[in-house]
Motif scaffolding. Sequence first.
Motif, short mmCIF file in Angstrom:
data_model
loop_
_atom_site.label_atom_id
_atom_site.label_comp_id
_atom_site.label_asym_id
_atom_site.label_seq_id
_atom_site.Cartn_x
_atom_site.Cartn_y
_atom_site.Cartn_z
N PRO A 101 10.10 32.60 21.31
CA PRO A 101 11.14 33.23 22.12
C PRO A 101 10.71 33.40 23.57
O PRO A 101 9.52 33.32 23.90
CB PRO A 101 11.32 34.59 21.44
CG PRO A 101 9.98 34.89 20.86
CD PRO A 101 9.41 33.56 20.43
N ASN A 102 11.68 33.64 24.43
CA ASN A 102 11.38 33.76 25.86
C ASN A 102 10.85 35.14 26.23
O ASN A 102 10.84 35.51 27.42
CB ASN A 102 12.59 33.39 26.71
CG ASN A 102 13.79 34.26 26.42
OD1 ASN A 102 13.69 35.28 25.75
ND2 ASN A 102 14.95 33.86 26.91
N THR A 107 8.76 23.53 22.41
CA THR A 107 9.37 23.98 23.67
C THR A 107 8.75 25.33 24.03
O THR A 107 8.91 26.31 23.30
CB THR A 107 10.89 24.12 23.54
OG1 THR A 107 11.45 22.85 23.23
CG2 THR A 107 11.50 24.61 24.85
N ILE A 108 8.05 25.33 25.12
CA ILE A 108 7.42 26.56 25.59
C ILE A 108 8.41 27.26 26.52
O ILE A 108 8.88 26.67 27.49
CB ILE A 108 6.11 26.23 26.34
CG1 ILE A 108 5.14 25.50 25.37
CG2 ILE A 108 5.46 27.50 26.89
CD1 ILE A 108 3.92 24.93 26.06
N PRO A 109 8.77 28.50 26.24
CA PRO A 109 9.80 29.17 27.04
C PRO A 109 9.31 29.50 28.45
O PRO A 109 8.10 29.55 28.71
CB PRO A 109 10.08 30.45 26.24
CG PRO A 109 8.83 30.70 25.49
CD PRO A 109 8.26 29.35 25.14
N ASN A 110 10.27 29.73 29.32
CA ASN A 110 9.91 29.94 30.73
C ASN A 110 9.43 31.35 31.02
O ASN A 110 9.35 31.77 32.18
CB ASN A 110 11.10 29.59 31.65
CG ASN A 110 12.33 30.40 31.34
OD1 ASN A 110 12.27 31.40 30.62
ND2 ASN A 110 13.46 29.98 31.87
N THR A 124 7.37 20.45 26.48
CA THR A 124 8.00 20.88 27.73
C THR A 124 7.24 22.09 28.26
O THR A 124 7.20 23.14 27.61
CB THR A 124 9.48 21.25 27.50
OG1 THR A 124 10.18 20.12 26.98
CG2 THR A 124 10.13 21.69 28.81
N ILE A 125 6.66 21.91 29.42
CA ILE A 125 5.93 23.01 30.06
C ILE A 125 6.85 23.59 31.13
O ILE A 125 7.25 22.89 32.07
CB ILE A 125 4.61 22.51 30.69
CG1 ILE A 125 3.72 21.88 29.61
CG2 ILE A 125 3.88 23.65 31.38
CD1 ILE A 125 2.46 21.24 30.15
N PRO A 126 7.20 24.86 31.03
CA PRO A 126 8.15 25.45 31.99
C PRO A 126 7.49 25.78 33.31
O PRO A 126 6.26 25.82 33.44
CB PRO A 126 8.60 26.72 31.27
CG PRO A 126 7.41 27.11 30.46
CD PRO A 126 6.77 25.84 30.01
N ASN A 127 8.33 26.04 34.31
CA ASN A 127 7.80 26.32 35.65
C ASN A 127 7.33 27.76 35.83
O ASN A 127 7.11 28.21 36.96
CB ASN A 127 8.83 25.95 36.73
CG ASN A 127 10.12 26.70 36.57
OD1 ASN A 127 10.20 27.67 35.83
ND2 ASN A 127 11.16 26.26 37.27
N SER A 128 7.17 28.48 34.71
CA SER A 128 6.57 29.81 34.76
C SER A 128 5.06 29.74 34.53
O SER A 128 4.33 30.67 34.88
CB SER A 128 7.20 30.71 33.69
OG SER A 128 7.05 30.13 32.41
N VAL A 129 4.59 28.62 33.98
CA VAL A 129 3.17 28.47 33.64
C VAL A 129 2.36 28.22 34.90
O VAL A 129 2.70 27.35 35.72
CB VAL A 129 2.98 27.31 32.64
CG1 VAL A 129 1.49 27.00 32.45
CG2 VAL A 129 3.61 27.66 31.30
N THR A 130 1.28 28.98 35.06
CA THR A 130 0.42 28.81 36.22
C THR A 130 -0.91 28.14 35.89
O THR A 130 -1.55 27.57 36.76
CB THR A 130 0.14 30.17 36.89
OG1 THR A 130 -0.49 31.04 35.93
CG2 THR A 130 1.44 30.82 37.38
#
Length: 270
Positions: A155-156, A176-179, A199-205
């Motif tokens: 979940p996100n 699917t990795i949530p954002n 899918t790597i979201p744009n929240s991952v640093t």
Amino acid sequence: MKPAPPSTLCPANGGATQDGKSELPPSTHHRKVVFGGAPFSLPCAVSKKQLPVRTTCVTSLLLPLLLLLLTLPAVVQAQFTWTTNSGTITITGYTGPGVAVTIPATVNGLPVTRIGDTAFHNKSSLTSVAIPGSVTSIGNGAFASCTSLTSVTIPNSVISIGPLAFYFCTSLTNVTIPNSVTSIGDSAFSFCTSLTNVTIPNSVTSIGESAFSSCTSLTSVTIPNSVTSIGSFAFAHCTSLTSVTIPNSVTYIGDQAFSFCTSLTNVTIG
């Protein structure tokens, strides 16, 4: 011969109604009901007295089924072990026979916020798992070596995926990795040999060391422009990987991050 009055007539079932009319013998049919997703058949006595037909279900059988329904949440919770910390629950283990497992959002009225270290480690019969929206972190090796696991719903609400969280989940095909996730731990998906897409979201640093190493079926990956560091061996031995895009936000790429990617023909940086 004078006919007998209605009160002395002998009805077919050996009794009579108040108005003296014969009542046909009762028959039985089954009424289908569903409790907790499981169908049950309740025998119902049918009494026919001309019109209308009157049906009375055996309520004595209904009470035990209702009690069973009420105890189902307790039975489900009993399949998990947990600890309590500051009013929240960490799932620490699973003792049930489950193939498809749904982790509860609450236990004893307290929210489940973490899947603990090695909580489901080596549960080889586990094929799918649904994580509730109350969970914020997945611990070290939480689902490691769940070799039959094919799907997982993250979940996100989840912020961090710990080291070795899904290590050696060899049947996992898609993630699917949530954002909401900001970090992917070391070896989090290492040796997920059936994983074809991630899918790597744009929240991952940050992508940890060996995070996706030896994902031999992985064909492509897009790293978002939120990522600043890619750990050593992060995608090493991804032998089916043909292309990768690295954004200009990345300031650090660890040693051998893409080593032994023998099919890699296209790399875009920036």
